[in-house]
Design a protein around this motif. Structure first.
Motif, PDB file in Angstrom:
ATOM      1  N   LYS A  19      98.240  73.652 -27.223  1.00 40.05           N
ATOM      2  CA  LYS A  19      99.315  72.854 -27.831  1.00 40.05           C
ATOM      3  C   LYS A  19     100.423  72.503 -26.843  1.00 40.05           C
ATOM      4  N   THR A  20     100.864  73.531 -26.083  1.00 35.44           N
ATOM      5  CA  THR A  20     102.077  73.355 -25.266  1.00 35.44           C
ATOM      6  C   THR A  20     101.892  72.291 -24.194  1.00 35.44           C
ATOM      7  N   ALA A  21     100.803  72.386 -23.459  1.00 38.63           N
ATOM      8  CA  ALA A  21     100.568  71.402 -22.387  1.00 38.63           C
ATOM      9  C   ALA A  21     100.469  69.995 -22.977  1.00 38.63           C
ATOM     10  N   PHE A  22      99.824  69.888 -24.126  1.00 32.66           N
ATOM     11  CA  PHE A  22      99.689  68.599 -24.798  1.00 32.66           C
ATOM     12  C   PHE A  22     101.065  68.064 -25.209  1.00 32.66           C
ATOM     13  N   ALA A  23     101.892  68.936 -25.817  1.00 35.03           N
ATOM     14  CA  ALA A  23     103.239  68.520 -26.245  1.00 35.03           C
ATOM     15  C   ALA A  23     104.072  68.077 -25.043  1.00 35.03           C
ATOM     16  N   ALA A  24     103.918  68.784 -23.911  1.00 35.49           N
ATOM     17  CA  ALA A  24     104.685  68.440 -22.706  1.00 35.49           C
ATOM     18  C   ALA A  24     104.268  67.074 -22.158  1.00 35.49           C
ATOM     19  N   HIS A  25     102.966  66.808 -22.131  1.00 35.04           N
ATOM     20  CA  HIS A  25     102.498  65.496 -21.658  1.00 35.04           C
ATOM     21  C   HIS A  25     102.977  64.371 -22.583  1.00 35.04           C
ATOM     22  N   LEU A  26     102.988  64.684 -23.870  1.00 33.81           N
ATOM     23  CA  LEU A  26     103.460  63.706 -24.852  1.00 33.81           C
ATOM     24  C   LEU A  26     104.959  63.436 -24.662  1.00 33.81           C
ATOM     25  N   ALA A  27     105.715  64.522 -24.451  1.00 34.37           N
ATOM     26  CA  ALA A  27     107.162  64.386 -24.232  1.00 34.37           C
ATOM     27  C   ALA A  27     107.422  63.543 -22.990  1.00 34.37           C
ATOM     28  N   ASN A  28     106.615  63.756 -21.971  1.00 31.04           N
ATOM     29  CA  ASN A  28     106.767  62.998 -20.728  1.00 31.04           C
ATOM     30  C   ASN A  28     106.532  61.507 -20.969  1.00 31.04           C
ATOM     31  N   ALA A  29     105.541  61.202 -21.811  1.00 30.19           N
ATOM     32  CA  ALA A  29     105.203  59.793 -22.083  1.00 30.19           C
ATOM     33  C   ALA A  29     106.222  59.116 -22.993  1.00 30.19           C
ATOM     34  N   LEU A  30     106.910  59.908 -23.830  1.00 26.32           N
ATOM     35  CA  LEU A  30     107.772  59.313 -24.859  1.00 26.32           C
ATOM     36  C   LEU A  30     109.267  59.594 -24.649  1.00 26.32           C
ATOM     37  N   ASP A  31     109.635  60.065 -23.459  1.00 29.74           N
ATOM     38  CA  ASP A  31     111.023  60.464 -23.200  1.00 29.74           C
ATOM     39  C   ASP A  31     111.481  61.442 -24.288  1.00 29.74           C
ATOM     40  N   GLY A  32     110.698  62.496 -24.423  1.00 30.67           N
ATOM     41  CA  GLY A  32     110.987  63.452 -25.480  1.00 30.67           C
ATOM     42  C   GLY A  32     111.332  64.829 -24.956  1.00 30.67           C
ATOM     43  N   GLU A  33     111.739  65.686 -25.878  1.00 30.30           N
ATOM     44  CA  GLU A  33     112.002  67.089 -25.564  1.00 30.30           C
ATOM     45  C   GLU A  33     111.315  67.945 -26.613  1.00 30.30           C
ATOM     46  N   ILE A  34     110.983  69.169 -26.225  1.00 29.08           N
ATOM     47  CA  ILE A  34     110.218  70.044 -27.109  1.00 29.08           C
ATOM     48  C   ILE A  34     111.131  71.049 -27.806  1.00 29.08           C
ATOM     49  N   ILE A  35     110.898  71.237 -29.084  1.00 25.98           N
ATOM     50  CA  ILE A  35     111.556  72.325 -29.819  1.00 25.98           C
ATOM     51  C   ILE A  35     110.447  73.308 -30.167  1.00 25.98           C
ATOM     52  N   SER A  36     110.560  74.528 -29.687  1.00 26.52           N
ATOM     53  CA  SER A  36     109.501  75.506 -29.917  1.00 26.52           C
ATOM     54  C   SER A  36     109.498  75.966 -31.371  1.00 26.52           C
ATOM     55  N   GLY A  37     108.305  76.014 -31.961  1.00 26.03           N
ATOM     56  CA  GLY A  37     108.142  76.520 -33.325  1.00 26.03           C
ATOM     57  C   GLY A  37     107.322  77.795 -33.278  1.00 26.03           C
ATOM     58  N   ASP A  38     107.701  78.689 -32.365  1.00 19.98           N
ATOM     59  CA  ASP A  38     106.972  79.938 -32.191  1.00 19.98           C
ATOM     60  C   ASP A  38     107.930  81.091 -32.465  1.00 19.98           C
ATOM     61  N   SER A  39     107.553  81.978 -33.377  1.00 24.96           N
ATOM     62  CA  SER A  39     108.487  83.009 -33.841  1.00 24.96           C
ATOM     63  C   SER A  39     108.755  84.098 -32.812  1.00 24.96           C
ATOM     64  N   ARG A  40     107.959  84.152 -31.727  1.00 31.11           N
ATOM     65  CA  ARG A  40     108.182  85.249 -30.778  1.00 31.11           C
ATOM     66  C   ARG A  40     108.665  84.779 -29.410  1.00 31.11           C
ATOM     67  N   GLN A  41     108.510  83.481 -29.127  1.00 32.15           N
ATOM     68  CA  GLN A  41     108.944  83.004 -27.813  1.00 32.15           C
ATOM     69  C   GLN A  41     110.459  82.854 -27.719  1.00 32.15           C
TER      70      GLN A  41
END
Length: 307
Positions: A19-41
């Protein structure tokens, strides 16, 4: 992002689905930023055990910004109320900056708390009210609940316990009108990353061995040496539970690895059960195979956004 249709991309899926690598590549393509939805990170210095693969956030030498990672000290018991609150703060900031917000994680409860937009203020239990309702049938409770401003999503009333809690929450709001919470409207495009079951099994085992080689046992030893009680680490489950039991001498090394490996496979199965439940509850999840080339996966999402 398409301003009318979607204002949030959600990337979810079981552990080890990429998931993470995919979300990062997507963010790169869309001028986006990631919000983590992981309860332990969210915990600092709990890196290998929670699978913080920092290198996944690097795309073409560029560090993709990620929020709600490393925000609390180990031992703290973070919960879904705090997550919802923290998420909406970041989401609002990103929206104001015209950035694409990408919620990425596998904690189904956290993701659903955002998508449902439940008002999740800490509503204290009301023992008297509970007592007065406990003899009532589910049908009667639904009738009471429907007299409030708006009937919650029907999952509120799939059990007596939940229906009573929903009435308790609504009663609390009625007596505290100043607590009216307006959450931003979420229009999500939900992407599920699926991975072949056999491939998932192999990847989980391979990843576990890799993290053990990278020093996951040492990570847990350091946390215990800092003075974090063993039971606090065990509370976080999975890696922290079994590694702590090994470090304090309750499990042999081989037994720890064996039990932990089984537990992670079971966890991935439970995640898939949760996502299927979300689909039954009316969420439209677009599934993408993790085995597809990265560029193809990114383009699939871009096409969905522009449909």
């Amino acid at each position: 992002m398409h301003p009318g249709k979607y204002n949030l991309i959600v990337i979810t899926g079981p552990t080890a689905s990429g998931k993470t690598a995919f979300a990062a590549h997507l963010a790169n393509a869309l001028d986006g930023e990631i919000i983590s939805g992981d309860s332990r990170q969210i915990y600092r210095r709990m890196d290998l055990g929670t699978g913080k693969d920092y290198q996944d956030y690097l795309v073409d030498g560029k560090q993709i910004p990620a929020h709600l990672i490393d925000i609390k000290e180990p031992g703290y018991k973070y919960n879904v109320y705090e997550f919802q609150n923290d998420f909406f703060k970041v989401f609002t900031q990103l929206t104001e900056q015209n950035k694409t917000a990408i919620l990425c994680g596998g904690t189904g409860l956290y993701i659903e708390a955002v998508l449902k937009g439940y008002k999740m203020i800490h509503v204290p239990p009301n023992p008297e009210l509970r007592k007065s309702l406990e003899e009532k049938s589910l049908k009667e409770l639904e009738t009471i609940l429907s007299q409030f401003r708006k009937l919650h999503n029907s999952t509120d009333t799939d059990t007596v316990k939940r229906a009573i809690r929903a009435i308790e929450i609504e009663t609390y709001y009625q007596s505290h009108p100043d607590l009216e919470v307006t959450l931003p409207e979420i229009r999500p495009l939900i992407i599920g990353v699926s991975i072949d079951r056999e491939e998932r099994r192999k990847k989980i085992t391979r990843r576990l061995n890799q993290r053990l080689n990278e020093g996951m046992v040492e990570e847990v030893k350091h946390l215990l040496e800092e003075g974090i009680p063993p039971e606090d680490l065990i509370y976080y489950g999975l890696e922290y539970k079994f590694l702590t039991q090994y470090v304090i001498g309750e499990l042999s090394y081989d037994e720890m690895v064996r039990q932990l490996n089984i537990a992670i496979h079971q966890f991935a199965k439970r995640q898939m059960t949760w996502f299927r439940g979300m689909e039954r509850r009316g969420f439209n999840i677009h599934w993408i195979e993790t085995s597809q080339p990265m560029e193809e996966k990114v383009n699939t999402v871009i096409n969905l956004l522009s449909d």
